[in-house]
Design a protein around this motif. Sequence first.
Motif, PDB file in Angstrom:
ATOM      1  N   ASP A   1       0.849  -1.190   0.000  1.00  0.00           N
ATOM      2  CA  ASP A   1       0.000   0.000   0.000  1.00  0.00           C
ATOM      3  C   ASP A   1       0.881   1.236   0.000  1.00  0.00           C
ATOM      4  OD1 ASP A   1      -2.132  -1.649   0.127  1.00  0.00           O
ATOM      5  OD2 ASP A   1      -2.800  -1.043   2.130  1.00  0.00           O
ATOM      6  N   GLU A   2       0.622   2.109  -0.940  1.00  0.00           N
ATOM      7  CA  GLU A   2       1.355   3.367  -0.980  1.00  0.00           C
ATOM      8  C   GLU A   2       0.388   4.479  -0.624  1.00  0.00           C
ATOM      9  OE1 GLU A   2       3.640   4.180  -4.438  1.00  0.00           O
ATOM     10  OE2 GLU A   2       4.396   2.134  -4.567  1.00  0.00           O
ATOM     11  N   ILE A   3       0.909   5.464   0.079  1.00  0.00           N
ATOM     12  CA  ILE A   3       0.095   6.616   0.446  1.00  0.00           C
ATOM     13  C   ILE A   3       0.658   7.832  -0.264  1.00  0.00           C
ATOM     14  CG2 ILE A   3      -0.599   8.110   2.352  1.00  0.00           C
ATOM     15  CD1 ILE A   3      -0.413   5.654   4.162  1.00  0.00           C
ATOM     16  N   GLU A   4      -0.186   8.496  -1.048  1.00  0.00           N
ATOM     17  CA  GLU A   4       0.234   9.698  -1.752  1.00  0.00           C
ATOM     18  C   GLU A   4       0.161  10.879  -0.807  1.00  0.00           C
ATOM     19  OE1 GLU A   4       0.365  10.818  -5.308  1.00  0.00           O
ATOM     20  OE2 GLU A   4       0.696   8.808  -6.053  1.00  0.00           O
ATOM     21  N   LEU A   5       1.236  11.647  -0.742  1.00  0.00           N
ATOM     22  CA  LEU A   5       1.246  12.876   0.045  1.00  0.00           C
ATOM     23  C   LEU A   5       1.335  14.038  -0.924  1.00  0.00           C
ATOM     24  CD1 LEU A   5       3.785  11.917   2.846  1.00  0.00           C
ATOM     25  CD2 LEU A   5       1.309  11.824   2.936  1.00  0.00           C
ATOM     26  N   SER A   6       0.431  14.990  -0.781  1.00  0.00           N
ATOM     27  CA  SER A   6       0.472  16.146  -1.657  1.00  0.00           C
ATOM     28  C   SER A   6       1.573  17.089  -1.210  1.00  0.00           C
ATOM     29  CB  SER A   6      -0.883  16.864  -1.641  1.00  0.00           C
ATOM     30  OG  SER A   6      -1.088  17.487  -0.398  1.00  0.00           O
ATOM     31  N   SER A   7       1.969  17.988  -2.091  1.00  0.00           N
ATOM     32  CA  SER A   7       3.061  18.909  -1.786  1.00  0.00           C
ATOM     33  C   SER A   7       2.699  19.888  -0.677  1.00  0.00           C
ATOM     34  CB  SER A   7       3.459  19.679  -3.042  1.00  0.00           C
ATOM     35  OG  SER A   7       2.356  20.435  -3.509  1.00  0.00           O
ATOM     36  N   GLU A   8       1.400  20.094  -0.422  1.00  0.00           N
ATOM     37  CA  GLU A   8       1.020  21.033   0.634  1.00  0.00           C
ATOM     38  C   GLU A   8       1.113  20.417   2.029  1.00  0.00           C
ATOM     39  OE1 GLU A   8      -3.789  20.845   0.756  1.00  0.00           O
ATOM     40  OE2 GLU A   8      -2.885  21.767  -1.008  1.00  0.00           O
ATOM     41  N   GLU A   9       1.294  19.111   2.119  1.00  0.00           N
ATOM     42  CA  GLU A   9       1.461  18.474   3.422  1.00  0.00           C
ATOM     43  C   GLU A   9       2.926  18.589   3.804  1.00  0.00           C
ATOM     44  OE1 GLU A   9      -1.070  17.666   5.110  1.00  0.00           O
ATOM     45  OE2 GLU A   9      -2.501  17.713   3.472  1.00  0.00           O
ATOM     46  N   CYS A  10       3.219  19.392   4.809  1.00  0.00           N
ATOM     47  CA  CYS A  10       4.627  19.673   5.110  1.00  0.00           C
ATOM     48  C   CYS A  10       5.253  18.689   6.081  1.00  0.00           C
ATOM     49  CB  CYS A  10       4.791  21.101   5.601  1.00  0.00           C
ATOM     50  SG  CYS A  10       3.786  21.495   7.022  1.00  0.00           S
ATOM     51  N   ASP A  11       4.547  18.245   7.087  1.00  0.00           N
ATOM     52  CA  ASP A  11       5.144  17.353   8.081  1.00  0.00           C
ATOM     53  C   ASP A  11       4.254  16.137   8.293  1.00  0.00           C
ATOM     54  OD1 ASP A  11       7.433  18.935   8.761  1.00  0.00           O
ATOM     55  OD2 ASP A  11       6.096  20.293   9.823  1.00  0.00           O
ATOM     56  N   THR A  12       4.890  14.987   8.404  1.00  0.00           N
ATOM     57  CA  THR A  12       4.160  13.749   8.636  1.00  0.00           C
ATOM     58  C   THR A  12       4.624  13.151   9.952  1.00  0.00           C
ATOM     59  OG1 THR A  12       4.004  13.334   6.262  1.00  0.00           O
ATOM     60  CG2 THR A  12       3.661  11.452   7.715  1.00  0.00           C
ATOM     61  N   MET A  13       3.672  12.739  10.766  1.00  0.00           N
ATOM     62  CA  MET A  13       3.962  12.066  12.028  1.00  0.00           C
ATOM     63  C   MET A  13       3.260  10.716  11.992  1.00  0.00           C
ATOM     64  SD  MET A  13       3.690  15.146  14.783  1.00  0.00           S
ATOM     65  CE  MET A  13       4.638  14.218  15.986  1.00  0.00           C
ATOM     66  N   PHE A  14       3.853   9.740  12.650  1.00  0.00           N
ATOM     67  CA  PHE A  14       3.274   8.402  12.667  1.00  0.00           C
ATOM     68  C   PHE A  14       2.742   8.093  14.055  1.00  0.00           C
ATOM     69  CE2 PHE A  14       6.261   8.527   9.172  1.00  0.00           C
ATOM     70  CZ  PHE A  14       5.503   7.991   8.142  1.00  0.00           C
ATOM     71  N   PHE A  15       1.707   7.267  14.089  1.00  0.00           N
ATOM     72  CA  PHE A  15       1.116   6.866  15.364  1.00  0.00           C
ATOM     73  C   PHE A  15       0.855   5.367  15.362  1.00  0.00           C
ATOM     74  CE2 PHE A  15      -2.529   7.755  12.665  1.00  0.00           C
ATOM     75  CZ  PHE A  15      -3.428   6.740  12.977  1.00  0.00           C
ATOM     76  N   GLU A  16       0.803   4.818  16.583  1.00  0.00           N
ATOM     77  CA  GLU A  16       0.437   3.417  16.765  1.00  0.00           C
ATOM     78  C   GLU A  16      -0.836   3.370  17.583  1.00  0.00           C
ATOM     79  OE1 GLU A  16       3.375   0.775  18.336  1.00  0.00           O
ATOM     80  OE2 GLU A  16       4.968   1.662  17.141  1.00  0.00           O
ATOM     81  N   GLY A  17      -1.644   2.362  17.353  1.00  0.00           N
ATOM     82  CA  GLY A  17      -2.850   2.196  18.141  1.00  0.00           C
ATOM     83  C   GLY A  17      -3.956   3.140  17.723  1.00  0.00           C
ATOM     84  N   GLY A  18      -4.803   3.477  18.686  1.00  0.00           N
ATOM     85  CA  GLY A  18      -5.997   4.248  18.377  1.00  0.00           C
ATOM     86  C   GLY A  18      -5.945   5.695  18.796  1.00  0.00           C
ATOM     87  N   ALA A  19      -4.730   6.278  18.926  1.00  0.00           N
ATOM     88  CA  ALA A  19      -4.646   7.676  19.349  1.00  0.00           C
ATOM     89  C   ALA A  19      -3.445   8.368  18.704  1.00  0.00           C
ATOM     90  CB  ALA A  19      -4.533   7.768  20.871  1.00  0.00           C
ATOM     91  N   ILE A  20      -3.579   9.670  18.532  1.00  0.00           N
ATOM     92  CA  ILE A  20      -2.466  10.504  18.080  1.00  0.00           C
ATOM     93  C   ILE A  20      -2.034  11.361  19.268  1.00  0.00           C
ATOM     94  CG2 ILE A  20      -3.117  10.514  15.652  1.00  0.00           C
ATOM     95  CD1 ILE A  20      -4.493  13.202  16.075  1.00  0.00           C
ATOM     96  N   ASP A  21      -0.763  11.707  19.334  1.00  0.00           N
ATOM     97  CA  ASP A  21      -0.255  12.480  20.466  1.00  0.00           C
ATOM     98  C   ASP A  21      -0.099  13.942  20.062  1.00  0.00           C
ATOM     99  OD1 ASP A  21       0.976  13.564  22.689  1.00  0.00           O
ATOM    100  OD2 ASP A  21       2.287  11.843  22.996  1.00  0.00           O
ATOM    101  N   LEU A  22      -1.075  14.755  20.443  1.00  0.00           N
ATOM    102  CA  LEU A  22      -1.066  16.170  20.086  1.00  0.00           C
ATOM    103  C   LEU A  22      -0.010  16.941  20.871  1.00  0.00           C
ATOM    104  CD1 LEU A  22      -4.907  16.822  19.747  1.00  0.00           C
ATOM    105  CD2 LEU A  22      -3.240  16.184  17.976  1.00  0.00           C
ATOM    106  N   GLY A  23       0.311  16.506  22.079  1.00  0.00           N
ATOM    107  CA  GLY A  23       1.355  17.166  22.857  1.00  0.00           C
ATOM    108  C   GLY A  23       2.714  17.018  22.197  1.00  0.00           C
ATOM    109  N   GLU A  24       3.049  15.811  21.793  1.00  0.00           N
ATOM    110  CA  GLU A  24       4.326  15.580  21.118  1.00  0.00           C
ATOM    111  C   GLU A  24       4.358  16.306  19.779  1.00  0.00           C
ATOM    112  OE1 GLU A  24       8.209  14.284  20.317  1.00  0.00           O
ATOM    113  OE2 GLU A  24       7.093  14.629  22.163  1.00  0.00           O
ATOM    114  N   ALA A  25       3.222  16.364  19.084  1.00  0.00           N
ATOM    115  CA  ALA A  25       3.159  17.109  17.824  1.00  0.00           C
ATOM    116  C   ALA A  25       3.461  18.588  18.073  1.00  0.00           C
ATOM    117  CB  ALA A  25       1.789  16.948  17.178  1.00  0.00           C
ATOM    118  N   ALA A  26       2.910  19.152  19.145  1.00  0.00           N
ATOM    119  CA  ALA A  26       3.174  20.549  19.491  1.00  0.00           C
ATOM    120  C   ALA A  26       4.640  20.742  19.853  1.00  0.00           C
ATOM    121  CB  ALA A  26       2.269  20.993  20.640  1.00  0.00           C
ATOM    122  N   ALA A  27       5.207  19.813  20.607  1.00  0.00           N
ATOM    123  CA  ALA A  27       6.614  19.916  21.006  1.00  0.00           C
ATOM    124  C   ALA A  27       7.531  19.883  19.787  1.00  0.00           C
ATOM    125  CB  ALA A  27       6.970  18.787  21.969  1.00  0.00           C
ATOM    126  N   GLU A  28       7.277  18.984  18.858  1.00  0.00           N
ATOM    127  CA  GLU A  28       8.109  18.894  17.659  1.00  0.00           C
ATOM    128  C   GLU A  28       7.940  20.113  16.765  1.00  0.00           C
ATOM    129  OE1 GLU A  28       7.907  15.102  15.673  1.00  0.00           O
ATOM    130  OE2 GLU A  28       8.131  14.020  17.563  1.00  0.00           O
TER     131      GLU A  28
END
Length: 173
Positions: free
Chosen positions: A102-129
């Motif tokens: 499976d390939e995922i297309e990322l458009s040029s307007e998407e500047c940063d990609t973060m990966f997550f495991e399980g059923g949640a994303i970490d908004l605090g770590e996203a803010a820190a980065e």
Amino acid sequence: MTPTPEFSRPHRLDRIGTGDSDVRVEASPEERAALAKRFRLVSIDVLAADFTLRRDAAGVVARGTLKGAVVQSCVATAEPVPATIDESFALRFLPERTPEGDEIELSSEECDTMFFEGGAIDLGEAAAETLALALDPFPRAPNADAILREAGVVGEDEVQPFTAFSVLKDKLK
């Protein structure tokens, strides 16, 4: 096992509906102190982010604004250099393991990609980065040039090349 980040705000995917979902995260004084240590800052006095989340076929798109107040060390004098951060961001959260083939297309307007495991994303770590990326990589105190000059450090435009030819040129005069 991955250690928990200093500023962790897991946001469950099942809390993101079909439209936009607005979420605000703000770091506590203890979290800001731990992040300052991690990013080698004198201090982080404010760190808050407003996210607008939207699910898409591949994961979650987050857009928003990060606001912060930090104190960095001058690269030349080590004096404290206060800075205000007001940064717009666009992030894409994708599952850590994409099925092979499976390939995922990322458009040029998407500047940063973060990966997550399980059923949640970490908004605090996203803010820190996001904060780390917004920092001035070479902060300078307003009086850094004067202090360096007093210490005998010359600027690039003041450097006189010393070569064997310049010595010969002087002897010919």
